[in-house]
Design an enzyme around this catalytic site. Structure first.
Site, short mmCIF file in Angstrom:
data_model
loop_
_atom_site.label_atom_id
_atom_site.label_comp_id
_atom_site.label_asym_id
_atom_site.label_seq_id
_atom_site.Cartn_x
_atom_site.Cartn_y
_atom_site.Cartn_z
N ASN A 16 -7.62 -2.93 14.09
CA ASN A 16 -8.98 -3.31 13.71
C ASN A 16 -8.99 -4.49 12.74
O ASN A 16 -10.01 -4.79 12.13
CB ASN A 16 -9.73 -2.11 13.10
CG ASN A 16 -9.02 -1.56 11.86
OD1 ASN A 16 -8.08 -2.16 11.36
ND2 ASN A 16 -9.49 -0.43 11.37
N ASP B 109 0.82 -1.21 0.00
CA ASP B 109 0.00 0.00 0.00
C ASP B 109 0.86 1.26 0.00
O ASP B 109 2.07 1.21 0.19
CB ASP B 109 -0.97 -0.01 1.20
CG ASP B 109 -0.28 -0.37 2.52
OD1 ASP B 109 0.96 -0.39 2.55
OD2 ASP B 109 -0.99 -0.62 3.50
N GLU C 259 -9.87 -1.88 5.16
CA GLU C 259 -10.52 -1.54 6.42
C GLU C 259 -11.76 -2.41 6.66
O GLU C 259 -12.33 -2.97 5.71
CB GLU C 259 -10.91 -0.06 6.41
CG GLU C 259 -9.73 0.90 6.29
CD GLU C 259 -8.93 1.08 7.59
OE1 GLU C 259 -8.95 0.18 8.45
OE2 GLU C 259 -8.30 2.13 7.73
N HIS D 74 -7.16 -4.76 10.00
CA HIS D 74 -6.89 -4.48 8.59
C HIS D 74 -5.56 -5.07 8.15
O HIS D 74 -4.62 -5.20 8.93
CB HIS D 74 -7.01 -2.99 8.26
CG HIS D 74 -5.91 -2.09 8.72
ND1 HIS D 74 -6.15 -0.81 9.15
CD2 HIS D 74 -4.58 -2.26 8.80
CE1 HIS D 74 -5.01 -0.24 9.48
NE2 HIS D 74 -4.04 -1.10 9.27
#
Ligand code: GLP
Length: 242
Positions: free
Chosen positions: A136, A67, A143, A138
Site C-alpha cells: 500500500n 520500526d 500507513e 507504506h
C-alpha cells in the site's frame, strides 16, 4: 532521484549492497538506517559476504532501524530485533551497542518514541536510510493517510499490512496490531535514501509511488521530493514503468 534497474532479486541485492558498502567505505563511522521485511534479506546476505571476504568493516558503524512491533519481546522470532540479529548483526563485526531499534517492549508509546528520536539525534542523524515498500506504499510502518510531518510514533497497523505480514506468524490474530515507526519526517531527514523493490507484486505501487502524485495516500510518494533518493528495483518491479 535515480533509478537503478536490476535484472532480478539477486542482482537487486548486489546493487543495493554495493551502495551501502560504498557508504561505509567512504565514512567508516556511518550511521545506517536499516529496514526489515523480506526484500532487504538478500542485501544483508551480500553485505555479510563482503564482510567475510574482508572487504567491509562495520566496527565503527551505527545502525538505527525504521520500526518495531509494539509488544513483542526482543527474543520473539518475529520481532525486528530478532530479525536484524538473525539476518545481519550476528554475522558481522558491528558492536551490538551501536545497533538501535525502537523498544517494542516499552508499553508507554510516547516515551518509547521520544527515546528513539533522541537516539537518532545523538548519533548525528542517518547517513543512508535503506527502505522497502509495502503493497500500500507504506515505508517503515507509515500507513496510507498518515500526515507527513511525524517523527517516531506509534501506529495502528492496517488490515492490509496485518494480512501481508501474517505469513510470518501462526495466524493473523498473532500479528501485533501496533508498531513504533520512524515517521516520514524522520525518514526524510536522512542524508541519502535507498529503496529496494523486487517482484511483480510491487510493480503497481512502484509506479504509483515514484510516478504518481505526491500524496499521503501513498506514503512513499514523498520520496519524489528528495534529490538523494536511489531506487534499486528489478525488472519485474519496474514492469509498469515506461
Ligand atoms: C513491513 C515493514 C516495511 C517493509 C514492508 C514490505 O511492513 N515494516 O519496512 O518495507 O513490510 O515488506 P516486504 O519486503 O516483505 O515486501
Amino acid at each position: 532521484m535515480r533509478i537503478i534497474k536490476a535484472k532480478d532479486y539477486e542482482d537487486m541485492s548486489k546493487k543495493a549492497a554495493n551502495i551501502i558498502a560504498s557508504q561505509v567505505i567512504m565514512k567508516p563511522g556511518a550511521v545506517l538506517g536499516l529496514a526489515t521485511g523480506s526484500t532487504p534479506i538478500g542485501t544483508y546476505k551480500q553485505l555479510i559476504k563482503k564482510y567475510n571476504n574482508g572487504d567491509l568493516d562495520f566496527s565503527q558503524v551505527t545502525t538505527v532501524n525504521l520500526d518495531e512491533y509494539k509488544g513483542l519481546a526482543k527474543d520473539h522470532d518475529q520481532s525486528y530485533y530478532y530479525f536484524m540479529h538473525q539476518n545481519l548483526f550476528d554475522h558481522i563485526n558491528i558492536k551490538p551497542e551501536r545497533t538501535f531499534l525502537p523498544d517494542g517492549t516499552q508499553a508507554d508509546s510516547d516515551n518509547a518514541c521520544a527515546d528513539y528520536d533522541r537516539i537518532i539525534a545523538e548519533v548525528g542523524g542517518v547517513d543512508l536510510q535503506l527502505l522497502g515498500i509495502g503493497h500500500n506504499g507504506h515505508i517503515g510502518f507509515n500507513e496510507p493517510g498518515s500526515v507527513f510531518e511525524k517523527d517516531t510514533h506509534c501506529v495502528d497497523l492496517t488490515e492490509k499490512t496485518i494480512q501481508a505480514n501474517k505469513r510470518f506468524f501462526a495466524s493473523a490474530d498473532d500479528v501485533p496490531k501496533q508498531a513504533y515507526t520512524m515517521g516520514i519526517r524522520t525518514i526524510m531527514m536522512a542524508r541519502k535514501i535507498l529503496l529496494v523493490a523486487s517482484g511483480e507484486e510491487k510493480a503497481e505501487i512502484i509506479k504509483e509511488a515514484f510516478f504518481g502524485p505526491v500524496t499521503p495516500a501513498v506514503q512513499a510518494s514523498i520520496l519524489q521530493l528528495r534529490k538523494h533518493v536511489i531506487l534499486v528495483a528489478d525488472e519485474a518491479a519496474l514492469s509498469q514503468v515506461k
